[in-house]
Enzyme design. Structure first.
Site, mmCIF file in Angstrom:
data_model
loop_
_atom_site.group_PDB
_atom_site.id
_atom_site.type_symbol
_atom_site.label_atom_id
_atom_site.label_comp_id
_atom_site.label_asym_id
_atom_site.label_seq_id
_atom_site.Cartn_x
_atom_site.Cartn_y
_atom_site.Cartn_z
ATOM 1 C CE LYS A 182 44.841 32.833 36.023
ATOM 2 N NZ LYS A 182 43.867 33.936 35.851
ATOM 3 N NE ARG A 192 49.604 38.532 32.727
ATOM 4 C CZ ARG A 192 48.481 38.473 33.416
ATOM 5 N NH1 ARG A 192 47.427 37.897 32.907
ATOM 6 N NH2 ARG A 192 48.416 38.984 34.620
ATOM 7 N NE ARG A 212 33.577 40.854 38.840
ATOM 8 C CZ ARG A 212 34.761 40.289 38.681
ATOM 9 N NH1 ARG A 212 35.109 39.254 39.419
ATOM 10 N NH2 ARG A 212 35.603 40.748 37.788
ATOM 11 N NE ARG A 240 35.081 47.117 40.662
ATOM 12 C CZ ARG A 240 35.601 46.288 41.549
ATOM 13 N NH1 ARG A 240 36.129 45.143 41.143
ATOM 14 N NH2 ARG A 240 35.607 46.586 42.825
ATOM 15 N NE ARG A 258 38.959 41.222 31.900
ATOM 16 C CZ ARG A 258 38.261 41.028 33.019
ATOM 17 N NH1 ARG A 258 37.000 41.425 33.093
ATOM 18 N NH2 ARG A 258 38.808 40.423 34.045
#
Ligand code: ZN
Length: 234
Positions: free
Chosen positions: A25, A100, A139, A172, A183
Site C-alpha cells: 500500500k 491505525r 526480502r 533486516r 507484525r
C-alpha cells in the site's frame, strides 16, 4: 508511470488505504496520489517532518519518538487536523497507514466532517498470510548499495550476493520470520477491525493485493470510476 496516465479529478475526499505490512500500500498510495495530483499523507513522514522543522508538535513528539514509543493519539490527531486544513488538501488526499486504530478512525471521521469533506473512500488491500510471509521474509537487502531482492520472486543471480556491486545480502531484523509474524498479528488485532467499521459505513472497497503492481493500480482506478458514478462529482 507517465504524466499521460494522470487521472483528472477533484476528489475532495479522503482515500484511506488499509492493509498489512507487505501488502504494497505504500507503493500504491504514492502512485495513486501522484496520478490524482493530491497529497500523499503518511503520519510517520508528517511526524518526522515536524521534528525536523522544530514545530511545537515536533518538539512535543521528539522525546517520545526518541524513546521508541508511540506518539499519543491526541498529538497525531492534532497534526492530521492541521495538515488537512492546508490548501493543497482541498481537492482530496490519500492516507497511507492511517488511521491505525478504531478510536483514530472515529476521530478522523469527525475531523473530515468538520472540514466539509464527504465520507472517505476506504480500500482494503487483501493478501493471504502465505503471500505476505513470502514477500516479507524473502526480502534481503544489499549491505553495500541497499538494493532489495526477494529470494522467492526476485532472487539475485548468485545466492547471497548483490548483482550490481557484489555486496553481501543481509536480512533486516524487521524481515525475520518471527518478527514478521509478530507484525502481522499486531496488524490483525489493531487494524483489521477498521475494515469491519468502514464496511458497516458502506465505504469499504477491497482489492486483491496478491496481484502485480499494475493490476492493483488498475483495480484502484476502477474504484475511482465507480465512486464517480455513484457520486457524480469526482
Ligand atoms: Zn548492491
Amino acid at each position: 508511470m507517465t504524466a499521460a496516465v494522470r487521472i483528472e479529478m477533484a476528489l475532495h475526499r479522503a482515500f484511506i488505504f488499509l492493509g498489512p505490512p507487505g501488502a504494497g500500500k505504500g507503493t500504491q498510495s504514492r502512485r495513486f496520489a501522484e496520478r490524482c495530483g493530491v497529497p500523499h499523507l503518511s503520519t510517520g513522514d508528517m511526524l518526522r517532518d515536524a521534528v525536523t522543522r522544530g514545530t511545537e508538535l515536533g518538539r512535543l513528539a521528539r522525546p517520545i519518538m526518541e524513546r521508541g514509543e508511540l506518539v499519543p493519539d491526541d498529538v497525531v490527531m492534532k497534526m492530521v487536523e492541521e495538515r488537512l486544513a492546508g490548501p493543497d488538501c482541498a481537492g482530496g488526499f490519500v492516507f497511507d497507514g492511517f488511521p491505525r486504530t478504531l478510536p483514530q478512525a472515529e476521530r478522523l471521521g469527525r475531523v473530515l466532517e468538520k472540514n466539509g469533506f464527504g465520507k472517505p473512500v476506504v480500500v482494503d488491500f487483501e493478501v493471504s498470510p502465505d503471500v505476505l510471509m513470502r514477500r516479507l521474509t524473502g526480502r534481503w537487502t544489499c549491505s553495500v548499495g541497499g538494493e532489495i531482492y526477494n529470494v522467492y520472486d526476485a532472487p539475485p543471480k548468485v545466492p547471497g550476493i548483490c548483482d550490481h556491486d557484489g555486496g553481501k545480502l543481509v536480512q533486516r531484523p524487521d524481515d525475520r520470520p518471527e518478527v514478521v509474524k509478530e507484525r502481522l498479528v499486531a496488524y490483525e488485532r489493531q487494524t483489521k477491525p477498521l475494515a469491519a467499521y468502514y464496511r458497516r459505513q458502506g465505504v469499504l472497497d477491497v482489492v486483491d493485493a496478491s496481484a502485480g503492481v499494475e493490476q492493483v493500480s488498475r483495480a484502484l482506478e476502477e474504484i475511482v470510476r465507480r465512486v464517480e458514478g455513484r457520486d457524480g462529482r469526482l
